[in-house]
Design a protein around this motif. Structure first.
Motif, mmCIF file in Angstrom:
data_model
loop_
_atom_site.group_PDB
_atom_site.id
_atom_site.type_symbol
_atom_site.label_atom_id
_atom_site.label_comp_id
_atom_site.label_asym_id
_atom_site.label_seq_id
_atom_site.Cartn_x
_atom_site.Cartn_y
_atom_site.Cartn_z
ATOM 1 N N GLN A 143 0.830 -1.206 0.000
ATOM 2 C CA GLN A 143 0.000 0.000 0.000
ATOM 3 C C GLN A 143 0.868 1.261 0.000
ATOM 4 O O GLN A 143 0.607 2.213 -0.741
ATOM 5 N N SER A 146 2.442 1.672 -3.430
ATOM 6 C CA SER A 146 1.469 2.214 -4.392
ATOM 7 C C SER A 146 1.294 3.719 -4.207
ATOM 8 O O SER A 146 1.232 4.482 -5.184
ATOM 9 N N ILE A 147 1.235 4.139 -2.938
ATOM 10 C CA ILE A 147 1.110 5.583 -2.671
ATOM 11 C C ILE A 147 2.352 6.326 -3.162
ATOM 12 O O ILE A 147 2.259 7.410 -3.743
ATOM 13 N N TRP A 149 4.460 5.432 -5.641
ATOM 14 C CA TRP A 149 4.454 5.524 -7.105
ATOM 15 C C TRP A 149 3.401 6.507 -7.607
ATOM 16 O O TRP A 149 3.608 7.199 -8.613
ATOM 17 N N LEU A 150 2.265 6.571 -6.904
ATOM 18 C CA LEU A 150 1.245 7.539 -7.287
ATOM 19 C C LEU A 150 1.753 8.967 -7.132
ATOM 20 O O LEU A 150 1.536 9.820 -8.013
ATOM 21 N N LEU A 151 2.448 9.220 -6.037
ATOM 22 C CA LEU A 151 3.003 10.555 -5.830
ATOM 23 C C LEU A 151 4.090 10.879 -6.856
ATOM 24 O O LEU A 151 4.167 11.993 -7.380
ATOM 25 N N SER A 153 4.406 9.578 -9.925
ATOM 26 C CA SER A 153 3.750 9.796 -11.220
ATOM 27 C C SER A 153 3.083 11.160 -11.274
ATOM 28 O O SER A 153 3.177 11.872 -12.287
ATOM 29 N N SER A 154 2.423 11.523 -10.167
ATOM 30 C CA SER A 154 1.795 12.845 -10.129
ATOM 31 C C SER A 154 2.835 13.947 -10.210
ATOM 32 O O SER A 154 2.619 14.976 -10.869
#
Length: 443
Positions: A143, A146-147, A149-151, A153-154
């Motif tokens: 989890q 994932s957070i 990689w999301l940050l 990518s953003s």
């Protein structure tokens, strides 16, 4: 240059600065958010495990022995301690062997498990019951990953969008500056110094345009003053120079002493140099002001060349040079449309340069040929010094070798006159070979 120029542009610099600034700011904020989220999730996970350990411990009984079963994915270990001796009551098969079982209340990790420990006194105060509950920490790690990689990518997407936005915005803001640059470049290439358009933006760009226009006005005034001075001085000097030249020629013919004749010949030579300079300055001012008058008429270029060769025969012999003239026998006529006086001056200037800068005991190749609808007059000679950039010879006051006589105006004036007469002058140099070529349309 086309590849280098965008890298050095203000627009790209603004985009890079904005993108890097946004990246650093967002990266710092994203890192802070990630660690705060991670801390909250871990605290929530630890609190949940601690509550679970407390509930399981309360549901455990020693008399009679009651051991609650763990949920799916959980591991449990129960220890009873009395009199300093610890006895294991139960332990899940997958419970990590390296996990500490005794101690104070705590939450800890062992292998890939997150464990919570709860210790309570049993009924009657005859010992302590230690309950250790845990489950795998891989879901939490996935989890958090994932957070993360999301940050990231953003962050990358936001940096790209901010860079593109800054690129577009800087292009829009710099559009008036591009207009100023384009107008200033056209002023540099034009014969007239004209003002550039002034944007009505009430900012630094308008101030820049006004400043450039003020500078151009001063340049225009200085150029006009220079042209007027050259024209006036040349006109005023031509008459006294002509009188002096005539008087010296008369005195030279009447002189009886060889010493007097040599002195007068030297003075006459210097006077002719000064007269040529005055004529060049007058021609330059007329060319700059656009007032040079041309009278086009049919001219036999081969006849004019042969006539000039007779005048230059003695100068060629004095320099110990050999002249080779090549005429295209297949061409019936070398007739062109030009101004006879101005073309004569141009050809004399090219011949004078060829004789002046040629190596002694070498050959001058003069050629008149045709190429489709063009008549080409050219002269080639071996020079004393190499000429690295022959195009610069058509600039004002430029000389390859300052040791020779001249002021660097002849080729510039010749280039301008040939252009006004509809022809072209090309200068080429390779090693120590120099070639001057004039092209005219057939008349």
């Amino acid at each position: 240059m086309a590849l280098i120029r965008p890298v050095r542009s203000i627009r790209l610099k603004i985009g890079l600065v904005f993108g890097i600034t946004f990246f650093l700011g967002f990266a710092g904020a994203a890192t802070y958010v990630f660690y705060e989220v991670k801390k909250v999730l871990i605290q929530q996970e630890n609190r949940s495990l601690t509550d679970r350990a407390t509930r399981l411990s309360e549901r455990t009984s020693l008399y009679p022995l009651v051991i609650p079963l763990p949920d799916r994915g959980e591991v449990i270990s129960l220890w009873y301690t009395t009199g300093g001796v610890a006895r294991r009551l139960y332990q899940s098969p997958t419970f990590p062997a390296s996990a500490p079982n005794l101690g104070s209340k705590a939450v800890f990790q062992s292998d890939t498990f997150q464990l919570a420990r709860y210790i309570r006194s049993v009924e009657g105060g005859y010992g302590k019951l230690t309950t250790v509950v845990g489950h795998s920490n891989q879901p939490l790690a996935h989890q958090l990953l994932s957070i993360g990689w999301l940050l990231i990518s953003s962050l990358l997407l936001s940096m790209i969008l901010s860079g593109l936005g800054a690129w577009w915005l800087s292009g829009w803001l710099l559009q008036p500056l591009k207009t100023i640059i384009k107008s200033a470049r056209s002023v540099n290439l034009a014969d007239e110094v004209t003002p550039i358009p002034t944007p009505n933006s009430n900012d630094e760009l308008q101030e820049l345009a006004d400043t450039i226009n003020d500078m151009l006005a001063r340049i225009r005034q200085a150029i006009d003053t220079q042209h007027n001075f050259f024209a006036a001085a040349s006109h005023e000097l031509r008459t006294p120079l002509s009188i002096l030249r005539t008087e010296i020629e008369v005195a030279q013919r009447e002189a009886t002493q060889d010493q007097d004749r040599r002195f007068l010949a030297s003075q006459l030579s210097e006077l002719r140099r000064l007269s040529r300079l005055v004529d060049d300055l007058l021609a330059m001012s007329q060319l700059r002001a656009g007032t040079l008058q041309l009278r086009h008429e049919p001219i036999e270029l081969d006849d004019l060349t042969l006539h000039l060769m007779e005048r230059y025969h003695s100068s060629i012999n004095q320099r110990q040079l050999y002249l080779a003239i090549h005429l295209d026998d297949t061409t019936p006529s070398f007739t062109i449309q030009a101004d006879l006086d101005k073309l004569t001056n141009v050809l004399l200037n090219l011949l004078d340069n060829a004789v002046k800068y040629a190596q002694p005991n070498t050959q001058l190749d003069l050629r008149i040929s045709t190429d489709n609808e063009l008549i080409i007059w050219s002269i080639t000679n071996l020079t004393n010094v190499p000429i690295p950039d022959p195009d610069r010879l058509t600039r004002e006051f430029y000389q390859v070798d300052s040791r020779h006589d001249g002021y660097g105006l002849g080729l510039w004036i010749s280039h301008q006159i040939i252009r006004l007469m509809g022809g072209s002058l090309m200068l080429a140099a390779k090693d120590n070979t120099f070639r001057a070529e004039i092209s005219f349309k057939k008349g």
